[in-house]
Design a protein around this motif. Structure first.
Motif, PDB file in Angstrom:
ATOM      1  N   ILE A  89       0.834  -1.214   0.000  1.00  0.00           N
ATOM      2  CA  ILE A  89       0.000   0.000   0.000  1.00  0.00           C
ATOM      3  C   ILE A  89       0.869   1.266   0.000  1.00  0.00           C
ATOM      4  O   ILE A  89       0.371   2.379   0.099  1.00  0.00           O
ATOM      5  N   GLY A  90       2.195   1.068  -0.041  1.00  0.00           N
ATOM      6  CA  GLY A  90       3.104   2.211  -0.143  1.00  0.00           C
ATOM      7  C   GLY A  90       3.376   2.935   1.152  1.00  0.00           C
ATOM      8  O   GLY A  90       3.805   4.092   1.137  1.00  0.00           O
ATOM      9  N   ALA A  91       3.135   2.273   2.272  1.00  0.00           N
ATOM     10  CA  ALA A  91       3.403   2.924   3.561  1.00  0.00           C
ATOM     11  C   ALA A  91       4.904   2.954   3.828  1.00  0.00           C
ATOM     12  O   ALA A  91       5.635   2.060   3.404  1.00  0.00           O
ATOM     13  N   ILE A  92       5.337   3.992   4.540  1.00  0.00           N
ATOM     14  CA  ILE A  92       6.733   4.003   4.974  1.00  0.00           C
ATOM     15  C   ILE A  92       6.798   3.087   6.202  1.00  0.00           C
ATOM     16  O   ILE A  92       5.973   3.186   7.110  1.00  0.00           O
ATOM     17  N   GLN A  93       7.728   2.157   6.171  1.00  0.00           N
ATOM     18  CA  GLN A  93       7.739   1.131   7.226  1.00  0.00           C
ATOM     19  C   GLN A  93       9.080   1.126   7.957  1.00  0.00           C
ATOM     20  O   GLN A  93      10.137   1.089   7.329  1.00  0.00           O
ATOM     21  N   ILE A  94       8.985   1.134   9.286  1.00  0.00           N
ATOM     22  CA  ILE A  94      10.194   1.030  10.109  1.00  0.00           C
ATOM     23  C   ILE A  94      10.011  -0.181  11.015  1.00  0.00           C
ATOM     24  O   ILE A  94       9.023  -0.269  11.754  1.00  0.00           O
ATOM     25  N   ALA A  95      10.942  -1.110  10.913  1.00  0.00           N
ATOM     26  CA  ALA A  95      10.816  -2.338  11.703  1.00  0.00           C
ATOM     27  C   ALA A  95      11.988  -2.478  12.648  1.00  0.00           C
ATOM     28  O   ALA A  95      13.051  -1.879  12.426  1.00  0.00           O
ATOM     29  N   GLY A  96      11.806  -3.253  13.673  1.00  0.00           N
ATOM     30  CA  GLY A  96      12.894  -3.545  14.615  1.00  0.00           C
ATOM     31  C   GLY A  96      12.589  -4.818  15.360  1.00  0.00           C
ATOM     32  O   GLY A  96      11.511  -4.970  15.924  1.00  0.00           O
ATOM     33  N   THR A  97      13.511  -5.737  15.317  1.00  0.00           N
ATOM     34  CA  THR A  97      13.332  -6.980  16.064  1.00  0.00           C
ATOM     35  C   THR A  97      14.690  -7.607  16.349  1.00  0.00           C
ATOM     36  O   THR A  97      15.678  -7.303  15.657  1.00  0.00           O
ATOM     37  N   ALA A  98      14.714  -8.462  17.339  1.00  0.00           N
ATOM     38  CA  ALA A  98      15.945  -9.196  17.638  1.00  0.00           C
ATOM     39  C   ALA A  98      15.780 -10.668  17.280  1.00  0.00           C
ATOM     40  O   ALA A  98      16.522 -11.509  17.773  1.00  0.00           O
ATOM     41  N   MET A  99      14.794 -10.941  16.431  1.00  0.00           N
ATOM     42  CA  MET A  99      14.597 -12.328  15.981  1.00  0.00           C
ATOM     43  C   MET A  99      15.413 -12.539  14.700  1.00  0.00           C
ATOM     44  O   MET A  99      15.011 -12.056  13.627  1.00  0.00           O
ATOM     45  N   PRO A 100      16.529 -13.246  14.791  1.00  0.00           N
ATOM     46  CA  PRO A 100      17.422 -13.357  13.620  1.00  0.00           C
ATOM     47  C   PRO A 100      16.734 -13.929  12.384  1.00  0.00           C
ATOM     48  O   PRO A 100      17.014 -13.502  11.266  1.00  0.00           O
ATOM     49  N   SER A 101      15.796 -14.844  12.576  1.00  0.00           N
ATOM     50  CA  SER A 101      15.172 -15.482  11.414  1.00  0.00           C
ATOM     51  C   SER A 101      14.188 -14.567  10.699  1.00  0.00           C
ATOM     52  O   SER A 101      13.842 -14.793   9.543  1.00  0.00           O
ATOM     53  N   GLN A 102      13.711 -13.527  11.378  1.00  0.00           N
ATOM     54  CA  GLN A 102      12.719 -12.629  10.762  1.00  0.00           C
ATOM     55  C   GLN A 102      13.340 -11.350  10.210  1.00  0.00           C
ATOM     56  O   GLN A 102      12.724 -10.640   9.409  1.00  0.00           O
ATOM     57  N   LEU A 103      14.559 -11.053  10.659  1.00  0.00           N
ATOM     58  CA  LEU A 103      15.203  -9.811  10.208  1.00  0.00           C
ATOM     59  C   LEU A 103      15.348  -9.725   8.689  1.00  0.00           C
ATOM     60  O   LEU A 103      15.120  -8.644   8.111  1.00  0.00           O
ATOM     61  N   PRO A 104      15.707 -10.818   7.998  1.00  0.00           N
ATOM     62  CA  PRO A 104      15.838 -10.707   6.541  1.00  0.00           C
ATOM     63  C   PRO A 104      14.568 -10.196   5.863  1.00  0.00           C
ATOM     64  O   PRO A 104      14.625  -9.434   4.897  1.00  0.00           O
ATOM     65  N   PHE A 105      13.410 -10.598   6.372  1.00  0.00           N
ATOM     66  CA  PHE A 105      12.144 -10.181   5.755  1.00  0.00           C
ATOM     67  C   PHE A 105      11.893  -8.698   5.968  1.00  0.00           C
ATOM     68  O   PHE A 105      11.417  -7.996   5.077  1.00  0.00           O
ATOM     69  N   PHE A 106      12.199  -8.237   7.164  1.00  0.00           N
ATOM     70  CA  PHE A 106      12.022  -6.809   7.427  1.00  0.00           C
ATOM     71  C   PHE A 106      13.006  -5.988   6.599  1.00  0.00           C
ATOM     72  O   PHE A 106      12.665  -4.926   6.077  1.00  0.00           O
TER      73      PHE A 106
ATOM     74  N   SER B 290      19.610 -16.699   4.981  1.00  0.00           N
ATOM     75  CA  SER B 290      18.471 -17.036   5.841  1.00  0.00           C
ATOM     76  C   SER B 290      17.152 -16.802   5.101  1.00  0.00           C
ATOM     77  O   SER B 290      16.202 -17.582   5.219  1.00  0.00           O
ATOM     78  N   PHE B 291      17.105 -15.728   4.303  1.00  0.00           N
ATOM     79  CA  PHE B 291      15.903 -15.387   3.540  1.00  0.00           C
ATOM     80  C   PHE B 291      15.536 -16.537   2.597  1.00  0.00           C
ATOM     81  O   PHE B 291      14.402 -17.017   2.575  1.00  0.00           O
ATOM     82  N   GLY B 292      16.544 -16.961   1.832  1.00  0.00           N
ATOM     83  CA  GLY B 292      16.298 -18.042   0.871  1.00  0.00           C
ATOM     84  C   GLY B 292      15.837 -19.315   1.556  1.00  0.00           C
ATOM     85  O   GLY B 292      14.888 -19.972   1.117  1.00  0.00           O
ATOM     86  N   TYR B 293      16.475 -19.611   2.677  1.00  0.00           N
ATOM     87  CA  TYR B 293      16.129 -20.830   3.409  1.00  0.00           C
ATOM     88  C   TYR B 293      14.675 -20.771   3.900  1.00  0.00           C
ATOM     89  O   TYR B 293      13.907 -21.729   3.751  1.00  0.00           O
ATOM     90  N   THR B 294      14.304 -19.595   4.454  1.00  0.00           N
ATOM     91  CA  THR B 294      12.961 -19.482   5.023  1.00  0.00           C
ATOM     92  C   THR B 294      11.896 -19.437   3.934  1.00  0.00           C
ATOM     93  O   THR B 294      10.805 -19.966   4.113  1.00  0.00           O
ATOM     94  N   VAL B 295      12.217 -18.795   2.813  1.00  0.00           N
ATOM     95  CA  VAL B 295      11.247 -18.761   1.713  1.00  0.00           C
ATOM     96  C   VAL B 295      10.897 -20.191   1.289  1.00  0.00           C
ATOM     97  O   VAL B 295       9.729 -20.525   1.053  1.00  0.00           O
ATOM     98  N   MET B 296      11.910 -21.031   1.258  1.00  0.00           N
ATOM     99  CA  MET B 296      11.649 -22.422   0.881  1.00  0.00           C
ATOM    100  C   MET B 296      10.712 -23.104   1.873  1.00  0.00           C
ATOM    101  O   MET B 296       9.822 -23.870   1.502  1.00  0.00           O
ATOM    102  N   SER B 297      10.913 -22.802   3.166  1.00  0.00           N
ATOM    103  CA  SER B 297      10.030 -23.436   4.163  1.00  0.00           C
ATOM    104  C   SER B 297       8.608 -22.880   4.050  1.00  0.00           C
ATOM    105  O   SER B 297       7.631 -23.591   4.273  1.00  0.00           O
ATOM    106  N   ARG B 298       8.485 -21.586   3.678  1.00  0.00           N
ATOM    107  CA  ARG B 298       7.138 -21.009   3.480  1.00  0.00           C
ATOM    108  C   ARG B 298       6.468 -21.635   2.254  1.00  0.00           C
ATOM    109  O   ARG B 298       5.253 -21.824   2.220  1.00  0.00           O
ATOM    110  N   MET B 299       7.281 -21.924   1.254  1.00  0.00           N
ATOM    111  CA  MET B 299       6.734 -22.577   0.069  1.00  0.00           C
ATOM    112  C   MET B 299       6.123 -23.928   0.457  1.00  0.00           C
ATOM    113  O   MET B 299       5.065 -24.326  -0.035  1.00  0.00           O
ATOM    114  N   SER B 300       6.807 -24.613   1.358  1.00  0.00           N
ATOM    115  CA  SER B 300       6.286 -25.923   1.761  1.00  0.00           C
ATOM    116  C   SER B 300       4.966 -25.769   2.518  1.00  0.00           C
ATOM    117  O   SER B 300       4.073 -26.608   2.424  1.00  0.00           O
TER     118      SER B 300
END
Lengths: 427, 211
Positions: free
Chosen positions: A344-361, B183-193
């Motif tokens: 929707i084009g919002a300006i987004q600021i994220a912050g987390t210490a979850m290593p597995s979720q940081l790439p998505f943010f 990590s992104f690539g790895y997790t995307v694959m798990s989301r695909m599953s």
């Protein structure tokens, strides 16, 4: 009564010879151990018919101590292996028996566990004791023949009972003394720098890009006349990330109150809702606009992870906020949320210490506070001496760790000292 | 009944997936059901698990449960505006107690163990083994050491990232970003599953197209 004819003198003599032989044999067997009935029926050989050669020598030097550094309810038993315990030897398994003390003597012994033979050292932890109750222990060396997982016979030799011994809880777990010393050192630096900051000494904190953008993001929402969303994540108030997030929320709420921009905080934990309401309300008062605070600005959606994500997604696409903050603990819903906000084009600021979720943010948001930046951000925004001093103290801690890593690697590379042992901790 | 549940599940799954096209009435309905139902479900679960399952049943045996009940009761004082401020006490208790309880655990797992795992001989397979490591192991060891070192430098907040320190921090953020990429690539694959799982449900359980 007349004896049968078959029992003549020679037969009687032979009978008595056998009896004498058996008489001599039985004490010999007893000295080695006692036969027990196998744990199955069917083809089991009667224990009485076992050859004395099948009985293993008993284990020796049985010792039982209250398990050190524990919360009680545990006794550790150790013993020296039987001389028949070797590859192909008679001992197949050791069984540990326990008896409560009755009138100063061991009562009825019951099995508390077993350990397969074939080791150099033996120890067993009986983790099912009652603190304060005295016990005796003995160890049985067992020779057995197993077929289809069932013992057809067993020959057992046992040690003398050891005891009495009782379990108790300890105040200190000395195996964690290194962690304790580490915490003391770190705490010292944090407290020291908090005092420095309180006394007026200016402590430097570098710019954090995501936090620099907060003013810009709130200003953009104001210009567009749209809402700001603040998502504090999935965790409750017992999570450090949520606490850091609530600190940042205070600053965002203050800015939004100043600019008269509507701030909406959907939460998924009741405790977070209460805390966030308090913080937003206080921020509005601080900004001199307590009248603009509305109770339902901070509202509950659901505790369910994906229900929460679905709810926020729906709200985002319908209300199209100009700015969205994601600060706190996030799991698999992170990309769902950030991607929807991005669409929707919002300006987004994220912050987390979850290593597995940081790439998505990082991929879907404009700014991301990575790991510890989330915790430092609240200090950066508030400029509070306590927080700034704490950040400085933690930096000193990081410096010590870096030095330890470098020194440790040099020592271990040149085989001087196993330095990493100093950092060994138990779970 | 089982048939109805299957069709309902398929209807709701398709409703959620329809969001990929755009926001629509079907998604709105599904979203409202999901949010409302899950909120109700969690309320019931927490009531029976915590209030009834732990406090109501266990209060006779464990007197300390009364402390939790009392703190919970204080939370409800928010409903009375005049004394609503008392509800901050249990909040303070939770935040303070949690910080204290987790301090040692975090220190052990996030600091001690990480430092221990990073200290190793660079040119040998284990401590005391001399210089026996192959090229791949040595490169791997150097990547771990330099990656950790530069990554940690990036997280220094009380010193400006300038000069050599700044360059080191820059290398650190590159290391972090490369890690994120992997990590992104790895997790995307798990989301695909996960997505394949839902499609599998629709095609096999619902439509019976996959046997």
């Amino acid at each position: 009564m007349r004896l049968p004819a078959i029992l003549d003198r020679k037969a009687c003599a032979a009978f008595f010879v056998v009896l004498i032989f058996l008489f001599l044999l039985v004490p010999n067997a007893r000295s080695q151990g006692q036969a027990v009935k196998p744990d199955s029926i069917g083809r089991a050989i009667s224990p009485d018919s076992l050859s004395p050669d099948l009985y293993p020598q008993a284990a020796t030097r049985v010792e039982a101590i209250d398990t050190p550094n524990d919360a009680g309810e545990s006794i550790s038993i150790s013993w020296k292996k039987s001389i028949d315990d070797y590859d192909g030897g008679k001992v197949k398994v050791y069984r540990i028996y326990r008896a409560e003390v009755v009138n100063g003597q061991p009562g009825e012994f019951k099995e508390v566990g077993d350990i397969p033979a074939g080791h150099d050292k033996y120890s067993f932890q009986d983790g099912n004791t009652v603190d304060g109750v005295e016990y005796f222990y003995k160890v049985l060396a067992v020779n057995q023949l197993r077929e289809n997982n069932i013992a057809t016979w067993e020959a057992v030799s046992e040690t003398l009972p050891f005891g009495p011994i009782k379990s108790s809880a300890q105040w200190f777990d000395w195996r964690r003394i290194n962690a304790f010393i580490g915490v003391i050192i770190l705490s010292f630096f944090i407290i020291y720098f908090i005092q420095q900051a309180k006394s007026g000494k200016e402590l430097f904190i570098r710019k954090i890009a995501g936090m620099e953008a907060v003013d810009e993001a709130v200003g953009r929402a104001t210009e567009m006349g749209k809402k700001i969303y603040y998502v504090p994540g999935l965790s409750d108030m017992d999570n450090m990330q949520t606490i850091a997030s609530i600190n940042i929320l205070g600053r965002v709420a203050e800015l939004s109150a100043t600019y008269e921009t509507y701030l909406e905080v959907p939460v998924c934990r009741s405790m977070v809702m209460i805390t966030a309401k308090e913080v937003v309300k206080e921020a509005y008062s601080k900004a001199g606009r307590p009248d603009t605070f509305q109770e339902d600005q901070v509202h509950y959606l659901t505790d369910d992870q994906f229900g929460y994500a679905a709810g926020i997604d729906g709200m985002v696409v319908r209300e199209k906020p100009a700015t969205i903050f994601y600060m706190g603990t996030f799991y698999a819903e992170s990309l769902i949320l950030a991607e929807t906000g991005n669409s929707i084009g919002a300006i987004q600021i994220a912050g987390t210490a979850m290593p597995s979720q940081l790439p998505f943010f990082v991929a879907a948001c404009d700014y991301t506070l990575i790991g510890e930046e989330l915790f430092a951000a609240s200090a950066y925004l508030s400029k509070e001496p306590k927080l700034i001093g704490s950040v400085k103290g933690q930096d000193i801690g990081k410096g010590i760790m870096l030095a330890a890593i470098v020194i440790g690697i040099i020592l271990e590379t040149f085989n001087i000292w196993n330095f990493s042992r100093l950092f060994s901790v138990i779970d | 009944m089982e048939h109805f549940a299957l069709w309902l599940a398929a209807f709701l799954t398709l409703g959620i997936i329809s969001f990929l096209y755009k926001d629509n009435a079907w998604y709105k309905l599904t979203e409202a059901i999901f949010v409302g139902l899950s909120a109700g479900y969690w309320f019931v679960t927490l009531f029976w698990d915590n209030f009834y399952g732990k406090f109501w049943i266990g209060k006779g045996e464990h007197a300390y449960l009364y402390v939790g009940a009392f703190l919970g009761l204080l939370m409800l004082l928010r409903l009375i505006p005049k004394i609503g401020w008392i509800s901050r006490w249990p909040l303070s208790f939770i935040v303070g107690a949690t910080s204290g309880l987790w301090l040692i655990n975090y220190f052990s797992s996030n600091i001690m163990k990480q430092v221990q795992a990073t200290i190793f001989p660079l040119f040998s397979s284990q401590y005391g083994a001399g210089f026996d490591a192959g090229a791949a192991t040595v490169i791997g060891n150097l990547v771990i050491f330099l990656g950790t070192f530069t990554g940690l430098v990036y997280f220094f907040f009380s010193k400006e990232h300038k000069g050599a320190f700044g360059y080191t921090a820059k290398v650190g953020i590159w290391v972090i970003m490369i890690t994120f990429g992997a990590s992104f690539g790895y997790t995307v694959m798990s989301r695909m599953s996960l997505f394949i799982g839902r499609i599998d449900f629709l095609l096999s359980d619902w439509l019976g197209m996959i046997l």
